[in-house]
Motif scaffolding. Sequence first.
Motif, PDB file in Angstrom:
ATOM      1  N   GLY A 254       0.813  -1.212   0.000  1.00 53.30           N
ATOM      2  CA  GLY A 254       0.000   0.000   0.000  1.00 53.30           C
ATOM      3  C   GLY A 254       0.846   1.261   0.000  1.00 53.30           C
ATOM      4  O   GLY A 254       0.562   2.220  -0.719  1.00 53.30           O
TER       5      GLY A 254
ATOM      6  N   ALA B 102       2.519   1.751  -3.479  1.00 51.53           N
ATOM      7  CA  ALA B 102       1.593   2.309  -4.466  1.00 51.53           C
ATOM      8  C   ALA B 102       1.304   3.774  -4.179  1.00 51.53           C
ATOM      9  O   ALA B 102       1.167   4.591  -5.099  1.00 51.53           O
ATOM     10  CB  ALA B 102       0.296   1.498  -4.479  1.00 51.53           C
TER      11      ALA B 102
ATOM     12  N   GLN C  64      -3.502   3.471 -12.027  1.00 56.83           N
ATOM     13  CA  GLN C  64      -3.259   2.271 -11.222  1.00 56.83           C
ATOM     14  C   GLN C  64      -2.786   1.093 -12.074  1.00 56.83           C
ATOM     15  O   GLN C  64      -2.405   0.057 -11.535  1.00 56.83           O
ATOM     16  CB  GLN C  64      -4.505   1.912 -10.428  1.00 56.83           C
ATOM     17  CG  GLN C  64      -4.811   2.914  -9.327  1.00 56.83           C
ATOM     18  CD  GLN C  64      -5.858   2.415  -8.360  1.00 56.83           C
ATOM     19  OE1 GLN C  64      -5.653   1.414  -7.665  1.00 56.83           O
ATOM     20  NE2 GLN C  64      -6.986   3.103  -8.292  1.00 56.83           N
TER      21      GLN C  64
ATOM     22  N   SER D  29       0.500   0.798 -10.759  1.00 54.75           N
ATOM     23  CA  SER D  29       0.698   0.675  -9.307  1.00 54.75           C
ATOM     24  C   SER D  29       0.019  -0.591  -8.791  1.00 54.75           C
ATOM     25  O   SER D  29       0.642  -1.661  -8.761  1.00 54.75           O
ATOM     26  CB  SER D  29       0.198   1.932  -8.580  1.00 54.75           C
ATOM     27  OG  SER D  29      -1.187   2.153  -8.814  1.00 54.75           O
ATOM     28  N   THR D  30      -1.272  -0.517  -8.428  1.00 56.76           N
ATOM     29  CA  THR D  30      -1.916  -1.691  -7.834  1.00 56.76           C
ATOM     30  C   THR D  30      -2.010  -2.859  -8.815  1.00 56.76           C
ATOM     31  O   THR D  30      -1.874  -4.020  -8.415  1.00 56.76           O
ATOM     32  CB  THR D  30      -3.317  -1.340  -7.324  1.00 56.76           C
ATOM     33  OG1 THR D  30      -4.082  -0.760  -8.386  1.00 56.76           O
ATOM     34  CG2 THR D  30      -3.236  -0.355  -6.164  1.00 56.76           C
TER      35      THR D  30
ATOM     36  N   GLN E 101      -5.537   8.968  -5.836  1.00 51.73           N
ATOM     37  CA  GLN E 101      -4.999   7.606  -5.843  1.00 51.73           C
ATOM     38  C   GLN E 101      -4.001   7.401  -4.714  1.00 51.73           C
ATOM     39  O   GLN E 101      -3.987   6.334  -4.080  1.00 51.73           O
ATOM     40  CB  GLN E 101      -4.318   7.325  -7.193  1.00 51.73           C
ATOM     41  CG  GLN E 101      -3.804   5.905  -7.315  1.00 51.73           C
ATOM     42  CD  GLN E 101      -2.690   5.735  -8.334  1.00 51.73           C
ATOM     43  OE1 GLN E 101      -1.999   4.722  -8.327  1.00 51.73           O
ATOM     44  NE2 GLN E 101      -2.494   6.714  -9.204  1.00 51.73           N
TER      45      GLN E 101
ATOM     46  N   VAL F  88      -4.963   4.064  -2.468  1.00 50.18           N
ATOM     47  CA  VAL F  88      -4.166   2.832  -2.583  1.00 50.18           C
ATOM     48  C   VAL F  88      -3.539   2.415  -1.253  1.00 50.18           C
ATOM     49  O   VAL F  88      -3.044   1.291  -1.135  1.00 50.18           O
ATOM     50  CB  VAL F  88      -3.049   2.985  -3.649  1.00 50.18           C
ATOM     51  CG1 VAL F  88      -3.643   3.170  -5.029  1.00 50.18           C
ATOM     52  CG2 VAL F  88      -2.110   4.136  -3.306  1.00 50.18           C
TER      53      VAL F  88
ATOM     54  N   TYR G 164      -4.870  -0.821  -0.137  1.00 45.75           N
ATOM     55  CA  TYR G 164      -4.800  -1.940  -1.084  1.00 45.75           C
ATOM     56  C   TYR G 164      -4.525  -3.265  -0.376  1.00 45.75           C
ATOM     57  O   TYR G 164      -5.136  -4.290  -0.696  1.00 45.75           O
ATOM     58  CB  TYR G 164      -3.722  -1.666  -2.134  1.00 45.75           C
ATOM     59  CG  TYR G 164      -3.435  -2.850  -3.025  1.00 45.75           C
ATOM     60  CD1 TYR G 164      -4.340  -3.224  -4.019  1.00 45.75           C
ATOM     61  CD2 TYR G 164      -2.266  -3.607  -2.872  1.00 45.75           C
ATOM     62  CE1 TYR G 164      -4.092  -4.324  -4.835  1.00 45.75           C
ATOM     63  CE2 TYR G 164      -2.016  -4.707  -3.689  1.00 45.75           C
ATOM     64  CZ  TYR G 164      -2.923  -5.055  -4.664  1.00 45.75           C
ATOM     65  OH  TYR G 164      -2.677  -6.150  -5.461  1.00 45.75           O
ATOM     66  N   ASP G 165      -3.590  -3.261   0.570  1.00 38.92           N
ATOM     67  CA  ASP G 165      -3.259  -4.517   1.257  1.00 38.92           C
ATOM     68  C   ASP G 165      -3.992  -4.659   2.592  1.00 38.92           C
ATOM     69  O   ASP G 165      -3.670  -5.554   3.375  1.00 38.92           O
ATOM     70  CB  ASP G 165      -1.745  -4.630   1.468  1.00 38.92           C
ATOM     71  CG  ASP G 165      -1.161  -3.432   2.194  1.00 38.92           C
ATOM     72  OD1 ASP G 165      -1.856  -2.397   2.259  1.00 38.92           O
ATOM     73  OD2 ASP G 165      -0.019  -3.516   2.695  1.00 38.92           O
TER      74      ASP G 165
ATOM     75  N   HIS H 176      -8.857  -8.171  -2.290  1.00 40.50           N
ATOM     76  CA  HIS H 176      -8.750  -7.711  -3.673  1.00 40.50           C
ATOM     77  C   HIS H 176     -10.113  -7.537  -4.344  1.00 40.50           C
ATOM     78  O   HIS H 176     -10.321  -6.542  -5.049  1.00 40.50           O
ATOM     79  CB  HIS H 176      -7.879  -8.674  -4.486  1.00 40.50           C
ATOM     80  CG  HIS H 176      -6.431  -8.611  -4.102  1.00 40.50           C
ATOM     81  ND1 HIS H 176      -5.532  -9.617  -4.416  1.00 40.50           N
ATOM     82  CD2 HIS H 176      -5.714  -7.668  -3.422  1.00 40.50           C
ATOM     83  CE1 HIS H 176      -4.333  -9.286  -3.960  1.00 40.50           C
ATOM     84  NE2 HIS H 176      -4.426  -8.124  -3.344  1.00 40.50           N
TER      85      HIS H 176
ATOM     86  N   TYR I 264     -11.493  -4.232  -3.078  1.00 38.84           N
ATOM     87  CA  TYR I 264     -10.745  -3.069  -3.562  1.00 38.84           C
ATOM     88  C   TYR I 264     -11.095  -2.754  -5.015  1.00 38.84           C
ATOM     89  O   TYR I 264     -11.478  -1.628  -5.348  1.00 38.84           O
ATOM     90  CB  TYR I 264      -9.233  -3.299  -3.429  1.00 38.84           C
ATOM     91  CG  TYR I 264      -8.432  -2.102  -3.868  1.00 38.84           C
ATOM     92  CD1 TYR I 264      -8.178  -1.048  -2.988  1.00 38.84           C
ATOM     93  CD2 TYR I 264      -7.967  -1.991  -5.173  1.00 38.84           C
ATOM     94  CE1 TYR I 264      -7.483   0.076  -3.401  1.00 38.84           C
ATOM     95  CE2 TYR I 264      -7.272  -0.865  -5.595  1.00 38.84           C
ATOM     96  CZ  TYR I 264      -7.029   0.165  -4.698  1.00 38.84           C
ATOM     97  OH  TYR I 264      -6.346   1.280  -5.120  1.00 38.84           O
TER      98      TYR I 264
END
Length: 504
Positions: A72, A75, A317, A320-321, A459, A463, A466-467, A471, A474
């Motif tokens: 996270g 990102a 993204q 990134s993600t 973003q 992000v 994210y973790d 998923h 998200y």
Amino acid sequence: MSRTKADPDPNDPEADQPPPGDDHAFLGHPRGLATLSGLEVWERFSFLGMQAILVLYFADTVANGGLGMDPGTAASVSAAYGTMVYLVSVAGGWLADRILGSYRAVLWGGVLIACGHYAMAVPTAAMTWVGLGLISAGTGLLKPNVATMVGKLYRTDDERRDAGFALYYMGINIGAFAGPLITAWLGEHEGWHWGFSAAAVGMTAGLVQYVLGRRHLAGRKHSAEFPLAPDTLRRTVRALVAGLLAVAALCWLLAAAGWLTMDRFVDLLTLISVIAPAVYFTVMFRSPRVTPEERGRLRPYLVLFLASVAFNFILFQAYSTMMLLASTNARTTILGFDFPAGWYASALGAFEVALAPVVAALWARMGPRQPHASNKIAIGVVLGGLSFLLMVLPTSGHADDTYKMAAWWIVGSYLLLGLGDVLLETSGMSATSKLAPKAFSSQTMALWFLSLALANGIQAQVVKVYDEVSHPVYFGVNGAVAVAVGLAVIALAPWLRRTMHPVH
């Protein structure tokens, strides 16, 4: 002091004029288009080639040559870097107009970018941050001014202008396709800093061919197009230098005191990305130089601005993600061929190269029956959202995070995203140039870059989770929000068609 070979002759009477109308040396277009398109191929090669592996470098372990950030944070920092690039780009257009001139702004921007990539090739964390700062400043000078120089190659009534920009954007996408192929392979097989080295070599190649082809460029004089008066120029330069030094000193002091942490720096950039467009639109709405008719066209443009933010929030993204997901939960084998996870980023550029001429031919065939510009933008936003919603399917129903999805899921997501980008970016830039008030016409690129900065700023915050969430949640929530924004723009289509004249 003698003039360097890289500098154009200030007394050249043709330096501010487009090439002759019969200049068809490059695919029926002026020779200068080859120079500028070649520069953009290499600039995108280096910028997106580096960005394809940047978040992976941040998230990799220190033992493997990375910086050891959690996904996270990696990102978020990567998005903050994008925010800084586009915020600086707003100033880059002004510096070219008032101080440097387009040719020198692009030249020195390219030099800063190349130096930044060479700095990142040095395997220390400190040089990574120095390199990212140099690349941000250089991209801010180069990016807004190359497109301006392409426009100067053609007279206003030259029918080749639109086709010339199509070739120019093709060059951008070729660089976006080729860059990750080289940098990702080197990064994963030889080390991340070898990938950054490839980006440095690419930008250097772009600079060399730019200087060698400078005689074919219009607007290549030393002087700016709207230069400041000599006294004002001296005061402005002194103020800029003093301001930059003061900001650098303040940041160093705050960092040394432990207040300016990475998280707070990211938050500060996000705050600036929100405030800057708010101030910009407030100034335009209240300016006495803006007519009531122009003010009326600003309202629909604000809707399209927000649509651009929603789409680019998803698009950015891809580096990134989506890269993080590809590196941990996607197979990197197709038909028995193993490839680096960073190669997925090349799929986006490949789809845009392939789809752009198809979409252009479709619009030409439909003629007056083609969708309104606002609907093209809305469809692009919906496709961006669908690219994320698609990822809900392969990421659902797993007991843990050790699963591996087929490569085609990521490729399919990038196909939707690439088509959305082709639809939105071309229509969005055209609408920006037509809807901006005449008093602010020279700053239309600044408006567009502010939407990209805001998308990255948002973003950088989103992000971070994210973790922390699954998923499917998200990608599902973010994709659903983008689809909702696109559908809202479609619902507003009747009002937008009435108020967006002369945009059709």
